[in-house]
Design an enzyme around this catalytic site. Structure first.
Site, PDB file in Angstrom:
ATOM      1  N   ASP A  71       0.834  -1.199   0.000  1.00 28.87           N
ATOM      2  CA  ASP A  71       0.000   0.000   0.000  1.00 28.87           C
ATOM      3  C   ASP A  71       0.870   1.250   0.000  1.00 28.87           C
ATOM      4  O   ASP A  71       1.940   1.268   0.612  1.00 28.87           O
ATOM      5  CB  ASP A  71      -0.898  -0.014   1.243  1.00 28.87           C
ATOM      6  CG  ASP A  71      -2.028   0.993   1.161  1.00 28.87           C
ATOM      7  OD1 ASP A  71      -2.318   1.482   0.045  1.00 28.87           O
ATOM      8  OD2 ASP A  71      -2.617   1.303   2.209  1.00 28.87           O
ATOM      9  N   HIS A  84       2.983   3.484  -9.047  1.00 32.13           N
ATOM     10  CA  HIS A  84       2.845   2.050  -9.333  1.00 32.13           C
ATOM     11  C   HIS A  84       4.129   1.494  -9.959  1.00 32.13           C
ATOM     12  O   HIS A  84       4.525   0.361  -9.676  1.00 32.13           O
ATOM     13  CB  HIS A  84       1.645   1.811 -10.239  1.00 32.13           C
ATOM     14  CG  HIS A  84       0.326   2.136  -9.598  1.00 32.13           C
ATOM     15  ND1 HIS A  84      -0.002   1.705  -8.330  1.00 32.13           N
ATOM     16  CD2 HIS A  84      -0.742   2.846 -10.052  1.00 32.13           C
ATOM     17  CE1 HIS A  84      -1.225   2.129  -8.026  1.00 32.13           C
ATOM     18  NE2 HIS A  84      -1.688   2.830  -9.062  1.00 32.13           N
ATOM     19  N   LEU A 101      11.620 -20.307  -3.612  1.00 30.35           N
ATOM     20  CA  LEU A 101      10.530 -19.492  -3.089  1.00 30.35           C
ATOM     21  C   LEU A 101       9.259 -19.694  -3.909  1.00 30.35           C
ATOM     22  O   LEU A 101       9.295 -19.701  -5.136  1.00 30.35           O
ATOM     23  CB  LEU A 101      10.939 -18.014  -3.140  1.00 30.35           C
ATOM     24  CG  LEU A 101       9.854 -16.982  -2.854  1.00 30.35           C
ATOM     25  CD1 LEU A 101       9.498 -16.965  -1.377  1.00 30.35           C
ATOM     26  CD2 LEU A 101      10.291 -15.596  -3.328  1.00 30.35           C
TER      27      LEU A 101
END
Length: 248
Positions: free
Chosen positions: A28, A45, A139
Site C-alpha cells: 500500500d 505504481h 521461493l
C-alpha cells in the site's frame, strides 16, 4: 539475529526466533508516494514494481518458503479505468521483463483470485508464467490478482453446501479443515506474518481465513520505499514475538 534458512522439519507453529514460512504483504502507498512528489499515480505504481523486484529477490536469498503479494483486489475495479489499464500494463511488463530471472532463480509462481477476468493476453502471460515455473523448488511467489477473501470463503461454503446436498459429504463433516482444503491456498502453509505498508491498519479483505493466527505488522513506510532493510526489520520483529496459538 534471524536464521537465514528455515529448518525443513520446522513445525508450522514454532515460537520466537524462527523464520516465518509464509509472509504476506499488502503493498500500500503507491498513490501517496506519487502525490507527495507531484507525480501521476502510475509513477507510484512503477516504483512499486521496483519494490516487488527487491523484495522477491531478498525473500529468495534468505530462504523464505512462501511470499504472497496483494497485487490487485476484487475491489480495485472501482478505480478509474485509466488506472486499472495502467496496472494491467505494468503487470504485462513485469511478467515479460522479469519472468526469465524469476524462473532461473528457482521461484515458483502461483496466482490466487479470479485472474481469468482480465484481458486474454494478460491471462495467457499469467498461465505461461505459472507453467514455466511449476517445477521450481525455491521461493513460492503467490500473487493475489482480482482476489477478495470474503468471496473466496463464500465460494468454498457454496461448494461444500452443494456437496452436502448431493450426499457426497455429511454436513457435520464441514469443519475448519474441510474449508481450508478448498481454499485457493490449500497446499500452502498458513500465513505467519502479514505486513501492511503505508501506515494503514486494516486487512482489506486479504487472506482473512489464512491469517487467523498470523502476526500482524503495520509499518509507515510507503510501498515504493520498502526495501531489503525494511523486510529484514519486519522478520526480526517477528522473530522476537512469542506465538501461543490460543495456549499459555
Amino acid at each position: 539475529m534471524i536464521p537465514l534458512k528455515a529448518s525443513p522439519d520446522q513445525a508450522p507453529d514454532s515460537g520466537a526466533g524462527d523464520l516465518p514460512r509464509h509472509v504476506a504483504i499488502i503493498m500500500d502507498g503507491n498513490g501517496r508516494w506519487a502525490k507527495a512528489r507531484r507525480l501521476p499515480r502510475v509513477a507510484g505504481h512503477r516504483r512499486g514494481v521496483e519494490a516487488v523486484r527487491r523484495i522477491v529477490r531478498k525473500a529468495g536469498e534468505i530462504g523464505l518458503e512462501v511470499l504472497t503479494l496483494y497485487a490487485f483486489s476484487s475491489e480495485n475495479w472501482r478505480r478509474p479505468v485509466e488506472e486499472v489499464s495502467d496496472l494491467m500494463g505494468l503487470l504485462r511488463h513485469f511478467i515479460r521483463a522479469d519472468l526469465n530471472e524469476i524462473a532461473e532463480a528457482g521461484v515458483r509462481i502461483r496466482v490466487i483470485g479470479d485472474y481469468r477476468a482480465f484481458q486474454d493476453d494478460v491471462v495467457r502471460l499469467i498461465d505461461d508464467a505459472i507453467a514455466r515455473t511449476a517445477a521450481n523448488r525455491g521461493l513460492t511467489l503467490v500473487i493475489a490478482l482480482n482476489y477478495g477473501s470474503q468471496n473466496e470463503i463464500a465460494r468454498v461454503a457454496r461448494q461444500l453446501a452443494e456437496r452436502a446436498r448431493a450426499g457426497e459429504i455429511e454436513p457435520a463433516a464441514i469443519d475448519a479443515e474441510a474449508i481450508t482444503a478448498e481454499l485457493d491456498t490449500s497446499d500452502l502453509p498458513p500465513v505467519d506474518l502479514l505486513i501492511r505498508t503505508s501506515g494503514e491498519r486494516r486487512l482489506s479483505n486479504f487472506l482473512l481465513w489464512q491469517s487467523a493466527y498470523a502476526e500482524l505488522l503495520f509499518v509507515d513506510t510507503l510501498w515504493p520505499d520498502f526495501g531489503e532493510a525494511e523486510l529484514l526489520e519486519a522478520l526480526g520483529d517477528f522473530s522476537r514475538r512469542e506465538r501461543r496459538f490460543g495456549g499459555l
